[in-house]
Design a protein around this motif. Structure first.
Motif, PDB file in Angstrom:
ATOM      1  N   PHE A   1       6.708   2.676   3.396  1.00  0.00           N
ATOM      2  CA  PHE A   1       5.677   1.646   3.404  1.00  0.00           C
ATOM      3  C   PHE A   1       6.346   0.291   3.195  1.00  0.00           C
ATOM      4  O   PHE A   1       7.508   0.222   2.790  1.00  0.00           O
ATOM      5  CB  PHE A   1       4.603   1.907   2.335  1.00  0.00           C
ATOM      6  N   ASP A   2       5.631  -0.776   3.498  1.00  0.00           N
ATOM      7  CA  ASP A   2       6.171  -2.122   3.331  1.00  0.00           C
ATOM      8  C   ASP A   2       5.709  -2.727   2.016  1.00  0.00           C
ATOM      9  O   ASP A   2       4.509  -2.807   1.741  1.00  0.00           O
ATOM     10  CB  ASP A   2       5.724  -3.044   4.479  1.00  0.00           C
TER      11      ASP A   2
ATOM     12  N   LYS B   1       0.851  -1.184   0.000  1.00  0.00           N
ATOM     13  CA  LYS B   1       0.000   0.000   0.000  1.00  0.00           C
ATOM     14  C   LYS B   1       0.885   1.231   0.000  1.00  0.00           C
ATOM     15  O   LYS B   1       1.746   1.400   0.838  1.00  0.00           O
ATOM     16  CB  LYS B   1      -0.876  -0.001   1.243  1.00  0.00           C
ATOM     17  N   ALA B   2       0.664   2.082  -0.975  1.00  0.00           N
ATOM     18  CA  ALA B   2       1.359   3.362  -1.052  1.00  0.00           C
ATOM     19  C   ALA B   2       0.294   4.428  -1.279  1.00  0.00           C
ATOM     20  O   ALA B   2      -0.864   4.119  -1.538  1.00  0.00           O
ATOM     21  CB  ALA B   2       2.368   3.351  -2.194  1.00  0.00           C
TER      22      ALA B   2
ATOM     23  N   SER C   1      10.887  -2.800   3.716  1.00  0.00           N
ATOM     24  CA  SER C   1      10.634  -1.393   3.994  1.00  0.00           C
ATOM     25  C   SER C   1      11.130  -0.504   2.851  1.00  0.00           C
ATOM     26  O   SER C   1      12.322  -0.445   2.581  1.00  0.00           O
ATOM     27  CB  SER C   1      11.317  -0.992   5.302  1.00  0.00           C
TER      28      SER C   1
END
Length: 191
Positions: A41-42, A2-3, A103
């Protein structure tokens, strides 16, 4: 993964395959180019293609051991964070986690261009625990244009370089104890 809605994230990869004279193993890296990402974000392991292995098996004559593989990643910095003799994780040369996420940092603005490149590395060689990082001054450090073959060995990683005769190539690897090794290798004459 998710970005933010305005963010763009692209993933590609390179692979150096085994050759007849170095048949055991290959080297792959994934390259994540992120643009306009305002906060970290991951990225999930499942977001990488081709997917990295979930498990590796180390086989001996009498036993089979299965271990969960651990990815590592680094932000492209021209190799300045990977100093010979330093500890890879502690020095910031590599990042790693036991979880599923990789990450991805917020984008950095340089000259009006808002981007970050993250290189994701597969698990280390099962036989030796070494991880080849490649030529860190290049945006694609594990390129078939530079490495003609890569193989895991009992004592580390073996590889064959391409280049001009006499050219010195800086190659970086991390050993099983997490120590960074930087080698200046002169390309030999082919005659």
């Amino acid at each position: 993964a998710k970005a933010e809605a305005e963010a763009e994230v692209y993933v590609t990869h390179s692979a150096v395959v085994p050759s007849d004279d170095l048949p055991s193993g290959s080297a792959r890296a994934w390259y994540v180019a992120s643009f306009r990402v305002p906060r970290p974000f991951d990225l999930l392991r499942s977001d990488l293609y081709p997917p990295p292995p979930e498990e590796d098996e180390a086989r001996t004559a009498s036993t089979t051991t299965t271990t969960t593989t651990k990815l590592a990643w680094r932000r492209f910095d021209g190799g300045i964070s990977c100093v010979d003799g330093s500890l890879a994780i502690e020095s910031g040369c590599l990042s790693s986690s036991d979880g599923e996420g990789i990450s991805i940092p917020a984008s950095v603005t340089k000259g009006g261009f808002d981007h970050t490149v993250t290189i994701v590395y597969p698990p280390p060689c099962v036989r030796s625990g070494w991880r080849l990082l490649g030529e860190l001054t290049k945006l694609v450090p594990l390129s078939e244009a530079r490495f003609s073959s890569v193989a895991c060995t009992d004592g580390g990683v073996a590889f064959r370089l391409k280049g001009m005769t006499g050219e010195v190539v800086e190659v970086t690897a991390v050993d099983a104890t997490g120590i960074v090794h930087v080698y200046d290798i002169r390309v030999p004459s082919t005659d």
